[in-house]
Design a protein around this motif. Structure first.
Motif, PDB file in Angstrom:
ATOM      1  N   ARG A   1       8.489 -20.446   9.978  1.00 27.09           N
ATOM      2  CA  ARG A   1       7.702 -19.402   8.745  1.00 27.09           C
ATOM      3  C   ARG A   1       8.624 -18.393   8.523  1.00 27.09           C
ATOM      4  O   ARG A   1       8.242 -17.136   9.767  1.00 27.09           O
ATOM      5  N   PRO A   2       8.777 -16.838   7.365  1.00 22.34           N
ATOM      6  CA  PRO A   2       8.417 -17.727   6.226  1.00 22.34           C
ATOM      7  C   PRO A   2       9.929 -18.155   5.813  1.00 22.34           C
ATOM      8  O   PRO A   2       9.893 -18.065   3.913  1.00 22.34           O
ATOM      9  N   PHE A   3      10.855 -18.442   6.685  1.00 23.85           N
ATOM     10  CA  PHE A   3      11.950 -18.894   6.282  1.00 23.85           C
ATOM     11  C   PHE A   3      11.930 -20.219   5.204  1.00 23.85           C
ATOM     12  O   PHE A   3      12.197 -20.251   4.320  1.00 23.85           O
ATOM     13  N   ILE A   4      11.217 -20.764   6.121  1.00 26.11           N
ATOM     14  CA  ILE A   4      10.950 -22.703   5.249  1.00 26.11           C
ATOM     15  C   ILE A   4       8.774 -23.252   5.808  1.00 26.11           C
ATOM     16  O   ILE A   4       8.990 -23.043   7.491  1.00 26.11           O
ATOM     17  N   GLU A   5       8.444 -24.179   4.964  1.00 25.99           N
ATOM     18  CA  GLU A   5       7.173 -24.497   6.136  1.00 25.99           C
ATOM     19  C   GLU A   5       7.435 -26.192   6.453  1.00 25.99           C
ATOM     20  O   GLU A   5       8.479 -26.585   5.444  1.00 25.99           O
ATOM     21  N   GLN A   6       6.361 -26.549   7.281  1.00 24.00           N
ATOM     22  CA  GLN A   6       6.510 -27.617   7.426  1.00 24.00           C
ATOM     23  C   GLN A   6       6.753 -28.293   5.927  1.00 24.00           C
ATOM     24  O   GLN A   6       6.732 -28.270   4.759  1.00 24.00           O
ATOM     25  N   GLU A   7       7.444 -30.015   5.722  1.00 28.02           N
ATOM     26  CA  GLU A   7       7.125 -30.862   4.847  1.00 28.02           C
ATOM     27  C   GLU A   7       5.502 -31.275   4.426  1.00 28.02           C
ATOM     28  O   GLU A   7       5.077 -31.191   5.596  1.00 28.02           O
ATOM     29  N   PRO A   8       5.697 -31.880   3.079  1.00 28.67           N
ATOM     30  CA  PRO A   8       6.716 -31.711   2.414  1.00 28.67           C
ATOM     31  C   PRO A   8       6.372 -31.082   1.724  1.00 28.67           C
ATOM     32  O   PRO A   8       7.430 -30.789   0.184  1.00 28.67           O
ATOM     33  N   SER A   9       5.710 -29.168   1.449  1.00 29.81           N
ATOM     34  CA  SER A   9       6.434 -28.554   0.876  1.00 29.81           C
ATOM     35  C   SER A   9       7.337 -27.756   1.228  1.00 29.81           C
ATOM     36  O   SER A   9       8.173 -27.985  -0.025  1.00 29.81           O
ATOM     37  N   ASN A  10       8.097 -27.502   2.405  1.00 26.45           N
ATOM     38  CA  ASN A  10       9.489 -27.203   2.484  1.00 26.45           C
ATOM     39  C   ASN A  10       9.276 -26.249   1.961  1.00 26.45           C
ATOM     40  O   ASN A  10      10.321 -24.930   1.808  1.00 26.45           O
ATOM     41  N   GLN A  11       8.464 -25.061   1.581  1.00 31.00           N
ATOM     42  CA  GLN A  11       8.479 -23.551   0.558  1.00 31.00           C
ATOM     43  C   GLN A  11       9.083 -22.757   1.717  1.00 31.00           C
ATOM     44  O   GLN A  11       8.754 -23.557   3.011  1.00 31.00           O
ATOM     45  N   GLY A  12       9.276 -21.597   1.206  1.00 26.56           N
ATOM     46  CA  GLY A  12       9.931 -20.167   1.895  1.00 26.56           C
ATOM     47  C   GLY A  12      11.153 -19.476   1.280  1.00 26.56           C
ATOM     48  O   GLY A  12      11.713 -19.988  -0.023  1.00 26.56           O
ATOM     49  N   PHE A  13      11.875 -18.799   2.258  1.00 22.76           N
ATOM     50  CA  PHE A  13      13.076 -17.956   1.564  1.00 22.76           C
ATOM     51  C   PHE A  13      13.975 -19.294   1.414  1.00 22.76           C
ATOM     52  O   PHE A  13      14.227 -18.687   0.034  1.00 22.76           O
ATOM     53  N   TYR A  14      13.977 -19.573   2.356  1.00 23.08           N
ATOM     54  CA  TYR A  14      15.455 -20.663   2.503  1.00 23.08           C
ATOM     55  C   TYR A  14      15.795 -21.797   0.587  1.00 23.08           C
ATOM     56  O   TYR A  14      16.429 -21.624   0.215  1.00 23.08           O
ATOM     57  N   ARG A  15      14.342 -22.207   0.466  1.00 20.01           N
ATOM     58  CA  ARG A  15      14.178 -23.077  -0.055  1.00 20.01           C
ATOM     59  C   ARG A  15      14.702 -21.913  -1.831  1.00 20.01           C
ATOM     60  O   ARG A  15      15.255 -22.805  -2.908  1.00 20.01           O
ATOM     61  N   ASP A  16      13.644 -21.221  -2.036  1.00 12.43           N
ATOM     62  CA  ASP A  16      13.549 -20.334  -3.180  1.00 12.43           C
ATOM     63  C   ASP A  16      15.091 -19.923  -3.255  1.00 12.43           C
ATOM     64  O   ASP A  16      15.948 -19.528  -4.264  1.00 12.43           O
ATOM     65  N   ILE A  17      15.250 -19.256  -2.315  1.00 11.76           N
ATOM     66  CA  ILE A  17      17.399 -18.459  -2.746  1.00 11.76           C
ATOM     67  C   ILE A  17      18.188 -19.539  -2.842  1.00 11.76           C
ATOM     68  O   ILE A  17      19.445 -19.438  -3.735  1.00 11.76           O
ATOM     69  N   TYR A  18      18.532 -21.026  -1.883  1.00 15.01           N
ATOM     70  CA  TYR A  18      19.415 -21.533  -1.983  1.00 15.01           C
ATOM     71  C   TYR A  18      18.990 -22.646  -3.521  1.00 15.01           C
ATOM     72  O   TYR A  18      19.706 -23.478  -3.946  1.00 15.01           O
ATOM     73  N   GLN A  19      18.067 -22.965  -3.884  1.00 10.56           N
ATOM     74  CA  GLN A  19      17.783 -23.359  -5.179  1.00 10.56           C
ATOM     75  C   GLN A  19      18.268 -22.442  -6.500  1.00 10.56           C
ATOM     76  O   GLN A  19      18.320 -23.302  -7.361  1.00 10.56           O
ATOM     77  N   ALA A  20      17.753 -21.347  -6.288  1.00 16.18           N
ATOM     78  CA  ALA A  20      18.433 -20.862  -7.114  1.00 16.18           C
ATOM     79  C   ALA A  20      19.668 -20.655  -7.981  1.00 16.18           C
ATOM     80  O   ALA A  20      20.551 -20.027  -8.378  1.00 16.18           O
ATOM     81  N   ALA A  21      20.449 -20.498  -6.020  1.00 18.07           N
ATOM     82  CA  ALA A  21      21.803 -19.965  -6.375  1.00 18.07           C
ATOM     83  C   ALA A  21      22.542 -21.866  -6.867  1.00 18.07           C
ATOM     84  O   ALA A  21      23.330 -22.296  -7.873  1.00 18.07           O
ATOM     85  N   ALA A  22      21.508 -23.151  -6.326  1.00 14.09           N
ATOM     86  CA  ALA A  22      22.040 -24.181  -7.056  1.00 14.09           C
ATOM     87  C   ALA A  22      21.953 -24.555  -8.461  1.00 14.09           C
ATOM     88  O   ALA A  22      22.765 -24.948  -9.076  1.00 14.09           O
ATOM     89  N   GLU A  23      21.243 -24.118  -9.207  1.00 19.88           N
ATOM     90  CA  GLU A  23      20.821 -23.922 -10.539  1.00 19.88           C
ATOM     91  C   GLU A  23      21.574 -22.833 -10.800  1.00 19.88           C
ATOM     92  O   GLU A  23      22.142 -23.569 -12.433  1.00 19.88           O
ATOM     93  N   LYS A  24      22.345 -21.855 -10.543  1.00 19.87           N
ATOM     94  CA  LYS A  24      23.094 -21.192 -11.008  1.00 19.87           C
ATOM     95  C   LYS A  24      24.015 -22.238 -11.638  1.00 19.87           C
ATOM     96  O   LYS A  24      25.638 -22.141 -12.850  1.00 19.87           O
ATOM     97  N   ILE A  25      24.660 -22.723 -10.817  1.00 19.29           N
ATOM     98  CA  ILE A  25      25.815 -23.722 -10.906  1.00 19.29           C
ATOM     99  C   ILE A  25      25.378 -25.114 -11.205  1.00 19.29           C
ATOM    100  O   ILE A  25      26.747 -25.924 -11.614  1.00 19.29           O
ATOM    101  N   GLY A  26      24.888 -25.651 -12.517  1.00 22.90           N
ATOM    102  CA  GLY A  26      23.959 -26.531 -13.191  1.00 22.90           C
ATOM    103  C   GLY A  26      23.788 -27.670 -11.445  1.00 22.90           C
ATOM    104  O   GLY A  26      24.064 -28.589 -11.624  1.00 22.90           O
ATOM    105  N   CYS A  27      23.301 -27.937 -10.652  1.00 25.14           N
ATOM    106  CA  CYS A  27      23.001 -28.284  -9.691  1.00 25.14           C
ATOM    107  C   CYS A  27      21.250 -28.788  -9.421  1.00 25.14           C
ATOM    108  O   CYS A  27      20.689 -27.212  -9.274  1.00 25.14           O
ATOM    109  N   LYS A  28      20.801 -29.623  -8.291  1.00 23.86           N
ATOM    110  CA  LYS A  28      19.282 -29.588  -8.045  1.00 23.86           C
ATOM    111  C   LYS A  28      19.551 -29.286  -6.330  1.00 23.86           C
ATOM    112  O   LYS A  28      20.566 -29.883  -6.009  1.00 23.86           O
TER     113      LYS A  28
END
Length: 281
Positions: free
Chosen positions: A45-72
């Motif tokens: 934390r606050p980069f990434i939490e335990q499963e199953p949430s996986n919430q944190g900075f890592y998920r938010d930044i890389y999810q945003a980048a993936a969506e910008k290029i049409g990926c999940k």
């Protein structure tokens, strides 16, 4: 009616063929772009939490980048040594925060994520001030380090080292207080986050022991189906290998290149910093 009688056996045969042919089934679903992030089972934390949430900075930044290029973005958790093995094999596409080393550069391509990091030391209160890893080796203090962790380009063989499995910051702080280790090295921002809920008088920080601030990188698997590279015309073999001096560069028609470019644009436009402050304050 006669068409249905003929159609049903053909449909059944096709379904059986797909079941017996995983490669064909994969081909039908390969049009969907999925980028897989692998991370160890313990939280940071606050980069990434335990499963199953996986919430944190890592998920938010890389999810945003993936969506910008049409990926999940898909997140996979496992012990770090297993994740690093899967990174080598291309079973996961990237590790979100990976220190550069020549060994890792053989299987991972290093992409900046827009942040900087600084690794410092922490010990029990009252310890001698440590200003270098060489000095740490001379004191006889035991260094706590997680299996598979970055070794700061070589830890002396004479240094006393303890490697508890799946070591995270809370566990490391507990080990220090229980005298089951004397010194721990970790990112300053993460240490500060966990020390907010601790009695800081029990610990001593060693800000000059280990590393100056430097760019933070993700490690993208060179075996990933999203990775393709070309020869780097600016590579200089007479200079040390580094993220800025490597034999290859990302090919512009690869998803890895698009992912790196999306992260660079997010950094330039301030989006990375906004996501960072949402988690770190």
């Amino acid at each position: 009616m006669q068409f249905a009688v003929i159609y049903r056996p053909l449909l059944s045969l096709f379904c059986l063929f797909v079941i017996l042919s995983p490669s064909l089934a994969q081909a039908f679903s390969s049009s969907e772009c999925i980028i897989t992030m692998g991370y160890r089972t313990s939280e940071r934390r606050p980069f990434i939490e335990q499963e199953p949430s996986n919430q944190g900075f890592y998920r938010d930044i890389y999810q945003a980048a993936a969506e910008k290029i049409g990926c999940k973005l898909r997140v996979v958790r496992a012990p770090k040594l297993r994740i690093l093995r899967d990174l080598k094999l291309g079973n996961v596409d990237f590790y979100p925060g990976l220190h550069f080393s020549e060994e890792r550069a053989q299987f991972a391509y290093f992409i900046p994520n827009g942040l900087s990091e600084r690794y410092i030391g922490i010990s029990r209160a009252g310890a001698a001030s440590i200003n270098s890893l060489a000095q740490l080796s001379q004191t006889g203090m035991t260094l706590l380090i997680a299996p598979g962790s970055y070794d700061f380009n070589g830890i002396s063989k004479t240094m006393s080292v303890r490697k508890p499995p799946e070591l995270d910051v809370p566990k490391a702080l507990d080990y220090l207080l229980a005298s089951q280790g004397d010194f721990f090295i970790y990112d300053l921002a993460t240490l500060n986050y966990y020390l907010k809920n601790r009695d800081i008088s029990q610990f001593q920080l060693h800000p000059d022991c280990c590393q100056q601030p430097q760019a933070m990188y993700l490690g993208f698997s060179k075996k990933s189906r999203h990775f393709r590279a070309l020869q780097n015309p600016y590579y200089r073999a007479n200079l040390p290998l580094s993220p800025d001096n490597i034999p290859s560069v990302l090919a512009e028609d690869s998803k890895a290149y698009e992912f790196a470019r999306a992260l660079a644009i997010m950094d330039a436009e301030g989006e990375t910093q906004r996501i960072y402050f949402n988690h770190f304050g």
